[in-house]
Write an enzyme that holds these catalytic residues in place. Structure first.
Site, mmCIF file in Angstrom:
data_model
loop_
_atom_site.group_PDB
_atom_site.id
_atom_site.type_symbol
_atom_site.label_atom_id
_atom_site.label_comp_id
_atom_site.label_asym_id
_atom_site.label_seq_id
_atom_site.Cartn_x
_atom_site.Cartn_y
_atom_site.Cartn_z
ATOM 1 N N THR A 1 32.628 -157.914 -92.534
ATOM 2 C CA THR A 1 33.225 -158.751 -91.325
ATOM 3 C C THR A 1 34.291 -160.134 -90.925
ATOM 4 O O THR A 1 33.622 -160.503 -91.987
ATOM 5 C CB THR A 1 32.639 -158.330 -89.735
ATOM 6 N N ASN B 1 35.253 -160.930 -88.363
ATOM 7 C CA ASN B 1 34.739 -161.159 -86.860
ATOM 8 C C ASN B 1 34.020 -161.719 -86.372
ATOM 9 O O ASN B 1 33.046 -161.593 -86.921
ATOM 10 C CB ASN B 1 34.527 -158.654 -85.794
ATOM 11 N N ASP C 1 31.033 -149.931 -88.158
ATOM 12 C CA ASP C 1 32.376 -149.663 -87.776
ATOM 13 C C ASP C 1 31.744 -149.042 -86.596
ATOM 14 O O ASP C 1 30.756 -148.489 -86.385
ATOM 15 C CB ASP C 1 32.883 -147.760 -88.693
ATOM 16 N N SER C 2 32.238 -149.593 -84.715
ATOM 17 C CA SER C 2 32.031 -149.324 -84.348
ATOM 18 C C SER C 2 33.332 -149.186 -83.472
ATOM 19 O O SER C 2 34.264 -149.777 -83.328
ATOM 20 C CB SER C 2 30.569 -150.218 -83.549
ATOM 21 N N PHE D 1 32.071 -159.703 -76.662
ATOM 22 C CA PHE D 1 34.039 -159.557 -77.330
ATOM 23 C C PHE D 1 34.360 -158.432 -76.590
ATOM 24 O O PHE D 1 33.612 -157.605 -76.795
ATOM 25 C CB PHE D 1 33.824 -160.270 -78.700
ATOM 26 N N TYR E 1 35.114 -155.214 -75.435
ATOM 27 C CA TYR E 1 35.256 -154.508 -74.540
ATOM 28 C C TYR E 1 34.076 -154.775 -73.413
ATOM 29 O O TYR E 1 33.934 -154.169 -72.654
ATOM 30 C CB TYR E 1 35.151 -153.223 -74.675
ATOM 31 N N ASP E 2 33.309 -155.434 -73.722
ATOM 32 C CA ASP E 2 32.618 -156.549 -73.467
ATOM 33 C C ASP E 2 32.533 -156.294 -71.822
ATOM 34 O O ASP E 2 31.064 -155.793 -70.467
ATOM 35 C CB ASP E 2 30.983 -157.331 -73.935
ATOM 36 N N ARG F 1 25.242 -152.089 -81.982
ATOM 37 C CA ARG F 1 24.535 -152.520 -82.754
ATOM 38 C C ARG F 1 23.368 -153.058 -83.217
ATOM 39 O O ARG F 1 22.912 -153.129 -84.680
ATOM 40 C CB ARG F 1 25.704 -154.283 -83.047
#
Length: 198
Positions: A9, A11, A70-71, A151, A153-154, A180
């Site tokens: 990642t 991110n 992938d989430s 981060f 849509y949290d 996750r």
């Protein structure tokens, strides 16, 4: 010496979450720590397919055991959208994406705003195959953002059992309930086997 594990990642939010979860079991490196590797095309129709493709391709390219996820967010009334397209749902940043979502759900009653965060996590070990685990966090979409943590849509994803959005949770609280975090805890035995040289 601790084994190196590539978390595929760039991110920083995801990396921070995984560092919290994995602790000192392995030396965690990200794509930013390695020479550039061509990015796999995420053309799978499921989180599992995309996670496995990323893990296998990055493991082959780096020679390192690789964990890829992938989430995304699946909103029931939108037929599961944005789903595998969560990160590409709207151009721009996280805020642009959740504002688009709020716009799509405008006027929708609370009972029709149910959603789930879903995560597929894949561990690929060069020459040894791959293992996939999944996690899911149920909730609903609010009408306005709340909270400053996390981060994606949290800020608009409300967890009824906690009475908070994911963005209102401390990192440790989020790890305990997140999609996750769930997938990672299922994967932990495989990571500990990696530490033991298995």
């Amino acid at each position: 010496m601790k084994p190196r594990l590539l978390f595929a990642t760039t991110n920083p939010g995801k990396l921070k979450e995984l560092r919290l979860l994995v602790g000192d079991a392995v030396e965690l490196v990200s794509l930013k720590d390695l020479p550039p590797i061509p990015e796999p095309v995420e053309d799978g129709t499921t989180f599992e397919a995309n996670a496995e493709k990323k893990a296998r391709e990055y493991a082959a390219a780096s020679g390192l055991p690789t964990l890829a996820d992938d989430s995304g967010l699946c909103v029931d009334t939108l037929g599961g959208r944005p789903g595998v397209h969560s990160a590409r749902y709207a151009p721009g940043d996280d805020r642009a994406r959740y504002l688009k979502l709020l716009g799509e759900l405008e006027g929708m009653p609370e009972e029709r705003r149910t959603a789930a965060f879903q995560c597929a996590l894949c561990l690929a070990i060069p020459g040894k195959g791959a293992k996939v685990e999944v996690g899911r966090c149920e909730g609903r979409i609010l009408t306005a953002p709340r909270g400053t943590h996390g981060f994606g849509y949290d800020p608009v994803f409300f967890v009824p059992s906690l009475g908070k959005t994911v963005a209102e949770l401390a990192p440790e609280e989020k790890a305990a309930v997140s999609h996750r975090g769930q997938a990672f805890r299922k994967m932990l035995p495989a990571l500990l086997a990696l530490q033991a040289g298995g």
